[in-house]
Design a protein around this motif. Structure first.
Motif, short mmCIF file in Angstrom:
data_model
loop_
_atom_site.label_atom_id
_atom_site.label_comp_id
_atom_site.label_asym_id
_atom_site.label_seq_id
_atom_site.Cartn_x
_atom_site.Cartn_y
_atom_site.Cartn_z
N PHE A 86 0.83 -1.21 0.00
CA PHE A 86 0.00 0.00 0.00
C PHE A 86 0.87 1.26 0.00
N PHE A 87 1.89 1.25 0.87
CA PHE A 87 2.74 2.44 1.02
C PHE A 87 3.47 2.77 -0.28
N PHE A 88 4.07 1.75 -0.91
CA PHE A 88 4.82 2.00 -2.14
C PHE A 88 3.91 2.33 -3.32
N LEU A 89 2.72 1.72 -3.35
CA LEU A 89 1.74 2.07 -4.38
C LEU A 89 1.34 3.54 -4.27
N ALA A 90 1.09 3.96 -3.02
CA ALA A 90 0.69 5.34 -2.77
C ALA A 90 1.81 6.31 -3.10
N LEU A 147 -3.65 25.08 5.38
CA LEU A 147 -4.88 25.21 4.57
C LEU A 147 -4.83 24.37 3.30
N SER A 148 -3.60 24.01 2.89
CA SER A 148 -3.46 23.21 1.66
C SER A 148 -4.09 21.82 1.83
N LEU A 149 -4.29 21.40 3.10
CA LEU A 149 -4.94 20.10 3.36
C LEU A 149 -6.35 20.07 2.79
N PHE A 150 -7.03 21.22 2.83
CA PHE A 150 -8.43 21.28 2.38
C PHE A 150 -8.54 21.28 0.85
N LYS A 151 -7.42 21.54 0.17
CA LYS A 151 -7.44 21.57 -1.29
C LYS A 151 -7.30 20.17 -1.89
N LEU A 152 -6.91 19.20 -1.05
CA LEU A 152 -6.73 17.83 -1.54
C LEU A 152 -8.08 17.11 -1.59
N GLY A 153 -8.54 16.85 -2.78
CA GLY A 153 -9.83 16.19 -2.93
C GLY A 153 -9.73 14.69 -2.70
N PHE A 154 -10.88 14.03 -2.59
CA PHE A 154 -10.88 12.57 -2.39
C PHE A 154 -10.66 11.88 -3.72
N GLU A 155 -9.74 10.90 -3.73
CA GLU A 155 -9.40 10.16 -4.94
C GLU A 155 -9.39 8.66 -4.63
N PRO A 156 -9.49 7.80 -5.65
CA PRO A 156 -9.47 6.34 -5.41
C PRO A 156 -8.21 5.88 -4.67
N ILE A 157 -7.05 6.55 -4.90
CA ILE A 157 -5.79 6.16 -4.24
C ILE A 157 -5.89 6.31 -2.72
N ASP A 158 -6.86 7.13 -2.26
CA ASP A 158 -7.04 7.32 -0.82
C ASP A 158 -7.43 6.03 -0.11
#
Length: 311
Positions: A86-90, A147-158
């Motif tokens: 998981f870690f290396f894929l991410a 604040l940049s944390l809020f700019k990261l949208g949800f993606e399948p890699i999550d």
């Protein structure tokens, strides 16, 4: 605080700080091999060292029964095989900021699972220390731009990142159960052995003998470093820490990892060490101190009571 406790905390700090070097070593290793292959070679090298170490250090070993082997298999699957895949894929498909953020949130889940399944007592100091250390880790990861944390949208890699967090949390909590019967050296050896077996099919599928022959000296040095220091020495120290102070308290030290990763990236990769990194590091170290010092606030409260009585 007694000497044994200081030694345990020192070992946990060294172990988690050494894990930070895996980010740097891994960066060199994946230049020659695919991620799962890097993980396989890392743990294959580690198990070759761990088996004789276990025979030398643990003269009066207990023979594992079927249930014990099942628990060791769970440890190998979660903390060794799945976590690394998981870690290396991410790290390959997700932004570093997002990967680091998910990994830094690991202690929160470990604390929750420890309270639910191990019935560990979670103190106010643990919670305060964890919150401060976690905020420091976030500060380092975002370089002060929270604040940049809020700019990261949800993606399948999550989902993959969530898999990494859950895998490591399960590894830490199940490890506490195993440590009631086996030493940290035995637990690490069996877990790494099972994890190596689970990683082998991936390595065989994605790597040829030609890839092995063409790998650079730097790649092999990085893999040896990850086998010896990052795995053998650090995993044994981390498990010993779980045995001595519990999974919840030991997990607070995971926040040391991004601090060491940033410092090592500055030293070896020429990356800039910013004021945000310094502030984050100070928060992490403060959080670890508060989270592992149960008498800190009690002492202050006692002093206040004495002053009130005198007045």
């Amino acid at each position: 605080m007694n000497k044994k406790l200081w030694l345990t905390y020192g070992m946990l700090t060294f172990a988690t700080a050494t894990w930070g070097s895996a980010f740097i070593a891994g960066k060199y290793a994946v230049q020659s091999f695919e991620p799962a292959t890097v993980a396989f070679f890392r743990f294959f090298g580690a198990v070759i060292l761990l088996i004789p170490l276990m025979f030398v250090m643990e003269k009066n070993r207990q023979k594992p029964n079927l249930k014990d082997y099942g628990l060791f298999a769970v440890l190998g699957l979660t903390g060794i095989a799945l976590y690394n895949i998981f870690f290396f894929l991410a790290s390959k498909h997700a932004p570093v900021i997002k990967s680091s953020l998910f990994i830094a949130s690991n202690p929160v889940l470990i604390v929750l699972l420890s309270a639910l399944f191990l019935k560990e007592t979670i103190t106010r100091n643990n919670v305060i220390g964890l919150a401060i250390a976690l905020s420091g880790a976030f500060f380092i990861i975002t370089e002060g731009h929270l604040l940049s944390l809020f700019k990261l949208g949800f993606e399948p890699i999550d989902f993959v990142l969530m898999g990494a967090v859950v895998s490591w949390a399960l590894y830490s909590v199940v490890g506490k159960v195993v440590l009631k019967k086996f030493s940290s050296v035995e637990s690490t050896t069996y877990a790494v052995a099972f994890g190596t077996l689970f990683l082998m099919p991936f390595a065989l599928a994605e790597t040829s003998w030609q890839d092995v022959q063409q790998a650079t000296g730097t790649t092999w040095f990085a893999i040896i470093h990850m086998s010896v220091l990052v795995t053998v020495v650090s995993f044994v120290m981390y498990y010993n820490g779980i045995k001595e102070v519990g999974a919840a308290k030991a997990s607070i030290f995971i926040n040391v990892m991004p601090v060491s990763a940033v410092i090592m990236a500055t030293l070896f990769l020429g990356e800039n060490f910013t004021a945000a990194h310094a502030i984050g590091a100070a928060l992490v170290l403060s959080g670890v101190y508060i989270g592992t010092n149960p008498r800190l606030f009690k002492k202050k409260q006692a002093e206040k009571l004495v002053k009130n009585e005198i007045a």
